[in-house]
Design an enzyme around this catalytic site. Structure first.
Site, short mmCIF file in Angstrom:
data_model
loop_
_atom_site.label_atom_id
_atom_site.label_comp_id
_atom_site.label_asym_id
_atom_site.label_seq_id
_atom_site.Cartn_x
_atom_site.Cartn_y
_atom_site.Cartn_z
N GLN A 213 -17.22 19.73 -41.42
CA GLN A 213 -16.68 18.95 -42.52
C GLN A 213 -16.60 19.81 -43.79
O GLN A 213 -17.56 20.50 -44.14
CB GLN A 213 -17.55 17.70 -42.75
CG GLN A 213 -17.00 16.71 -43.76
CD GLN A 213 -15.67 16.07 -43.34
OE1 GLN A 213 -15.40 15.89 -42.16
NE2 GLN A 213 -14.84 15.74 -44.31
N LYS B 96 -15.38 8.89 -38.87
CA LYS B 96 -15.07 9.63 -37.65
C LYS B 96 -16.01 9.18 -36.53
O LYS B 96 -15.57 8.96 -35.39
CB LYS B 96 -15.19 11.14 -37.91
CG LYS B 96 -14.09 11.67 -38.82
CD LYS B 96 -14.29 13.10 -39.33
CE LYS B 96 -13.19 13.45 -40.32
NZ LYS B 96 -13.34 14.78 -40.94
N ASP C 169 -9.89 20.66 -35.59
CA ASP C 169 -9.34 20.58 -36.95
C ASP C 169 -8.17 21.54 -37.14
O ASP C 169 -7.42 21.43 -38.11
CB ASP C 169 -10.43 20.95 -37.96
CG ASP C 169 -10.87 19.76 -38.80
OD1 ASP C 169 -10.09 18.81 -38.93
OD2 ASP C 169 -11.99 19.81 -39.33
N1 GUN Z 1 -12.33 17.42 -45.66
C1 GUN Z 1 -11.26 16.69 -46.06
N2 GUN Z 1 -10.38 16.53 -45.04
C2 GUN Z 1 -10.91 17.18 -43.99
C3 GUN Z 1 -10.47 17.38 -42.64
O1 GUN Z 1 -9.41 16.92 -42.20
N3 GUN Z 1 -11.31 18.09 -41.86
C4 GUN Z 1 -12.47 18.60 -42.31
N4 GUN Z 1 -13.21 19.32 -41.47
N5 GUN Z 1 -12.91 18.47 -43.54
C5 GUN Z 1 -12.13 17.74 -44.38
#
Ligand code: GUN
Length: 285
Positions: free
Chosen positions: A97, A53, A120
């Site tokens: 996350q 990211k 998200d």
């Molecule tokens: N863990 C696995 N996929 C994601 C996601 O799309 N966003 C977040 N915040 N955590 C994750």
């Protein structure tokens, strides 16, 4: 039967090019999109996702700030950090996350995020908006899957879509998105009885369980569209999905590879949501 490989890496690269231009345009107006990422604990997969990211933000000219917090940190500290980020006008998107360390209450943390910065789409507000057919931010992986289906002009309306997995990250929002597009949706999970009989009826089979080779060829209908959302690392360090790609591809009409299928779309959608959040906060949309 010949199948089409769904090239998520390619589709994501086109989307990212557009986002890059949009970011340049915002910057020319003195607006600098910025994403804050909170990573608590030392989950190796999460570290990898967060660094992807970070790298993509850099590629597209989006500023990113990563808060790496120790496994044992007090949950209150995260609440405080989110409060600060909510009130900081130079932060446009906030992402926590997942998974969080086990002692933390995920719901209490996620609902602290200002919905206008919830890139998200995991806050109760954003998930509620999706449920009432008036979405604000759509969770990145399901949003990316819908983009892939559209990019390949795969019919959704009237099709039977089977979603295996019911997480907040993928299964539940994806089911709602497919339903919004007039698919008939069946959601399966770890307690589903007769899974094979259900998956064999799927025109579109989406799998997010996190188990390598969970879906085998006998569980798939001829001509089905297969969307593999799993990202698993084998003992040999190879990244594989949840479906037995080699045997299933012969039966599928379309299939996503792992890696290079859904994964790159998740990140592209996060970038898109971050730019949208920025525009929303600046009154540009
Ligand atoms: N863990 C696995 N996929 C994601 C996601 O799309 N966003 C977040 N915040 N955590 C994750």
């Amino acid at each position: 039967m010949s199948f089409t490989l769904i090239n998520g890496k390619f589709i994501a690269s086109i989307i990212k090019e557009d986002i890059k231009i949009e970011v340049e345009d915002l910057k020319s107006k003195g607006i600098n999109p910025c994403l804050a990422v909170i990573l608590a604990g030392d989950n190796k997969a999460s570290e990898k996702y967060v660094s992807f990211k970070e790298k993509t933000c850099l590629e597209l000219g989006i500023k990113s700030v990563i808060f790496r917090l120790s496994e044992g940190i007090d949950e209150e500290e995260i609440h405080k950090l989110i409060d600060e980020l909510n009130h900081n006008p130079s932060i446009n998107g906030i992402l926590v996350q997942l998974p969080l360390p086990r002692h933390m209450n995920q719901n209490n943390i996620l609902q602290k995020i200002d919905p206008l910065k919830d890139v998200d789409g995991f806050t109760p507000y954003c998930l509620g908006r999706l449920l009432i057919d008036n979405p604000l931010f759509i969770p990145c992986t399901p949003k990316g899957i819908m983009r892939l289906l559209d990019a390949y002009e795969i019919q959704i309306e009237k099709k039977h879509a089977v979603v295996v997995g019911r997480s907040i990250i993928v299964g539940k929002p994806l089911s709602l998105l497919l339903l919004r597009r007039n698919a008939t949706v069946t959601v399966c999970h770890s307690k589903t009885e007769g899974l094979k009989e259900i998956t064999r009826k799927a025109d579109i089979l989406c799998v997010a369980v996190g188990v390598p080779n969970f879906i085998t060829a006998d569980m798939v209908k001829d001509g089905a569209v297969i969307i593999d959302i799993g990202i698993n690392v084998t003992n040999y360090g190879k990244v594989v999905g949840d479906v037995d790609f080699e045997s299933i591809k012969e039966k599928a009409s379309y299939i996503t590879p792992v890696p290079g299928g859904v994964g790159p779309m998740t990140i592209a959608m996060l970038m898109e949501n971050t730019v949208y959040a920025t525009k929303l906060q600046k009154g540009l949309v």
